[in-house]
Design an enzyme around this catalytic site. Structure first.
Site, short mmCIF file in Angstrom:
data_model
loop_
_atom_site.label_atom_id
_atom_site.label_comp_id
_atom_site.label_asym_id
_atom_site.label_seq_id
_atom_site.Cartn_x
_atom_site.Cartn_y
_atom_site.Cartn_z
N LYS A 186 0.87 -1.19 0.00
CA LYS A 186 0.00 0.00 0.00
C LYS A 186 0.89 1.22 0.00
O LYS A 186 1.40 1.65 1.03
CB LYS A 186 -0.92 0.06 1.22
CG LYS A 186 -2.00 1.15 1.05
CD LYS A 186 -2.35 1.86 2.34
CE LYS A 186 -1.49 3.05 2.62
NZ LYS A 186 -1.67 4.21 1.70
N GLY A 203 -4.70 3.21 -1.97
CA GLY A 203 -5.82 3.46 -1.07
C GLY A 203 -5.42 4.27 0.14
O GLY A 203 -4.23 4.54 0.37
N GLY A 231 -4.91 5.13 4.14
CA GLY A 231 -4.37 4.37 5.26
C GLY A 231 -5.45 3.78 6.14
O GLY A 231 -5.34 2.64 6.61
N GLY A 255 -4.78 0.44 4.37
CA GLY A 255 -3.75 0.17 5.38
C GLY A 255 -4.30 -0.62 6.55
O GLY A 255 -3.69 -1.59 7.02
N GLU A 297 9.84 1.92 10.69
CA GLU A 297 10.86 2.97 10.54
C GLU A 297 10.11 4.29 10.60
O GLU A 297 9.39 4.64 9.67
CB GLU A 297 11.63 2.80 9.22
CG GLU A 297 12.90 3.63 9.15
CD GLU A 297 12.70 4.96 8.44
OE1 GLU A 297 12.57 5.98 9.17
OE2 GLU A 297 12.66 4.98 7.21
N CYS A 339 13.20 11.87 7.36
CA CYS A 339 13.19 11.44 8.76
C CYS A 339 14.58 11.50 9.39
O CYS A 339 14.70 11.60 10.61
CB CYS A 339 12.63 10.02 8.87
SG CYS A 339 13.41 8.84 7.76
#
Length: 471
Positions: free
Chosen positions: A169, A200, A202, A206, A244, A278
Site C-alpha cells: 500500500k 488506497g 491508510g 492500510g 521505521e 526522517c
C-alpha cells in the site's frame, strides 16, 4: 492528466472494486496531474489471497532463483530510470538532485540484497540443533510519499530474498510513481502473486492489511503516530512488525571542528529532501561560546540555499508535498517565533515569486532551547534549530533529550573523540564527519523512531523465522 484506475493483483493490472477518487496535484504549481481510484477492503482481500497462494511455491524457491528475479527487477527499473525521476519531480516535487539519488538508491537496493543473499546462511547449527531460517509469510508493505519508489524497491528486494510474497500500500499521493514502478516489476516477469499493489487510504487499505490474519508481517515507513496505530492493530494477530518512524536528529559540532566547513554542511544537510526526511539533522548543537560565529556562518549558508523549481538541477529545496504539509510547516515556524526563538533566516510565508506552489522559505532559528516544540517535534520541512551547549557532556544530554532516536551526526577534528561521543548517542545510526550512507549496515531507530532494522543481513533476518530442529 493521467487517470489511474487499476491496482496490481496476481500478476496483472486489474480494475479495483473501490470507487473513491483521489486527485493528484503538482505541488510546484497546484495544477492537477492525475486522478487515482482508491481500493477498498475487498481489493485488499483479493491481493492477500493472491499473495497467500503464491507463497506456497515461492517460499520454496532456491537462492539462485531469487537472485535472478532481483537481477531482473534491477534491470527493469534501471531501464526506466529517467522516466521514474521525472514523474517523481512532477508528482512529489522532490528536487532533481534528490530524486536522482533516490532512484539510484532504489536500483542499488536490488544489487545490495543480491550481495547479501549470496553470503547468507539459511541453514545453521546452534549447539546440537539444526536451525532453518524460513520465510515469515505474506508481508504487508506500507510506504510514505517522501521517497516512495525507493522504499518499495528496498522492502520488496528484502522480501523476495527471504522468499516472501507482498501486498503493497503506497501513499495515495504517489500513485503516478507507483504505477510506473509497477509496470517495471511487471516487465521483470515476477511470478504471479509475489508482488501485489493496492492504492488506497491508510484508514481503509492500510487498516485492512494490518488487521488481516493472513498477513504475517508488516513493514512500515512513516510517522510515529501511524506506526503506533499499526503496532496496536498488529498485536491482535501477533504479526511481526518492522517500523521505521520519525526523527529529530541531533548534529553535534564539537569545538575542535572546522566551523567554516561544518556549519554550511549542517545547513544544507538539514534541508535534505526539502526537509521532508526522517534522518534530516534538524537540531544543530554548537558550543555556546561559538554561537555568534555559528550564526554568521549559518546565515551566510542559508543565503546560498536555492528554493525553487524542483526540475532545475541547481535547486536545493522544492515545494512541500501538499498544501496540508505546507500549512504544517508554517504553523511550526510561527510556533518558533511564539516560543521566543531568534529567527536567523527565512520565516513565515512563501519566497517571492513562488506563490503558486507549496514553497517554504529556508528557515533557521537560533538561541533555541531543547524544550521548545520546534526542537522536540518533527516538523518535516526546511526548518533548522540551532541549540547552544555548555560542554561535551551537555551536548550529549541535549542530543538524547528527545523521544526519537533514528539518526545523529557528530563532527570533530579528532575522529576517536567523535567515536566516543557517537557511542553515547541514543540513535540507530550515527554519522561522523559528514553525511554518509551504507546500504549494508542496519538502519532503524531507537526509542519512538521504530522497531527492527532494514538493509543487509539485519534487514533480511526481519523477514525470516528461525526454526529449531532437534535431531
Amino acid at each position: 492528466m493521467k487517470n489511474i484506475t487499476k491496482g496490481y493483483i496476481n500478476g496483472e493490472f486489474v480494475t479495483l472494486h473501490g470507487t473513491q477518487i483521489f486527485n493528484l496535484i503538482n505541488p510546484t504549481n497546484h495544477q492537477p496531474v492525475g486522478q487515482v481510484t482508491l481500493g477498498d477492503e475487498e481489493d485488499v482481500q483479493r491481493a492477500i489471497a493472491a499473495a497467500k497462494t503464491a507463497f506456497k511455491s515461492f517460499s520454496q524457491t532456491s537462492v539462485a532463483t531469487r537472485i535472478q528475479l532481483l537481477e531482473n527487477l534491477k534491470q527493469a527499473v534501471n531501464k526506466r530510470e529517467k522516466e521514474l525521476i521525472e514523474v517523481m519531480i512532477l508528482e512529489y516535487g522532490g528536487t532533481r538532485q534528490f530524486c536522482t539519488m533516490s532512484l539510484q538508491n532504489a536500483i542499488a537496493s536490488f544489487d545490495n540484497m543480491i550481495t547479501t543473499l549470496r553470503h547468507f546462511e539459511f541453514q545453521r547449527k546452534s549447539g546440537n540443533t539444526f536451525i532453518q531460517l524460513t520465510p515469515v509469510g505474506v508481508v504487508g508493505i506500507i510506504t510514505p510519499w517522501n521517497s516512495s519508489n525507493s522504499f518499495i524497491c528496498s522492502k520488496l528486494a528484502t522480501a523476495i530474498a527471504a522468499g516472501c510474497t507482498v501486498v503493497v500500500k503506497p501513499s495515495e499521493m504517489s500513485a503516478l510513481q507507483t504505477e510506473l514502478l509497477t509496470a517495471c516489476f511487471h516487465e521483470a516477469g515476477l511470478p504471479k502473486g509475489v508482488y501485489n499493489m493496492v492504492n488506497g487510504l491508510g484508514n481503509v487499505v492500510g487498516t485492512a492489511i494490518t488487521n488481516h490474519p493472513d498477513i504475517a508481517k508488516i513493514s512500515f515507513t512513516g510517522s510515529t503516530v501511524t506506526g503506533k496505530q499499526i503496532a496496536r492493530s498488529a498485536v491482535d494477530t501477533v504479526k511481526r512488525v518492522t517500523l521505521e518512524l520519525g526523527g529529530k536528529s541531533p548534529n553535534i559540532i564539537l569545538e575542535d571542528a572546522d566551523f567554516e566547513q561544518a556549519i554550511p554542511q549542517a545547513v544544507f544537510g538539514a534541508y535534505m529532501n526539502s526537509g521532508q526526511a526522517c534522518i534530516a539533522p534538524t537540531r544543530l548543537l554548537v558550543p555556546k561560546d561559538r554561537l555568534e560565529t555559528v550564526n554568521q556562518l549559518a546565515k551566510a549558508a542559508a543565503a546560498h540555499v536555492v528554493v525553487g523549481n524542483p526540475a532545475d538541477a541547481a535547486t536545493n529545496v522544492g515545494p512541500m508535498v501538499s498544501e496540508k504539509q505546507f500549512e504544517r510547516v508554517q504553523h511550526y515556524i510561527q510556533v518558533g517565533l511564539d516560543e521566543g526563538a531568534t529567527l536567523l533566516a527565512g520565516g513565515p510565508g512563501k519566497p517571492a515569486g513562488l506563490e503558486e506552489g507549496n514553497f517554504v522559505k529556508a528557515t533557521i532559528f537560533t538561541n533555541v532551547r531543547n524544550d521548545m516544540r520546534i526542537a522536540q517535534e518533527e516538523i518535516f520541512g526546511p526548518v533548522l534549530s540551532i541549540i547552544p551547549y555548555e560542554n561535551e557532556e551537555d551536548a550529549i544530554t541535549i542530543a538524547n533529550d528527545t523521544m526519537y532516536g533514528l539518526a545523529a551526526y557528530v563532527t570533530s577534528a579528532n575522529e576517536a573523540r567523535a567515536l566516543k561521543v557517537a557511542s553515547r548517542i541514543d540513535a540507530g545510526r550515527v554519522c561522523i564527519n559528514g553525511f554518509k550512507h551504507d546500504p549494508m549496515a542496519p538502519f532503524g531507530g531507537f526509542k519512538q523512531s521504530g522497531l527492527g532494522r532494514e538493509f543487509g543481513v539485519y534487514g533480511l533476518e526481519e523477514y525470516l523465522e528461525p526454526k529449531s530442529i532437534l535431531l
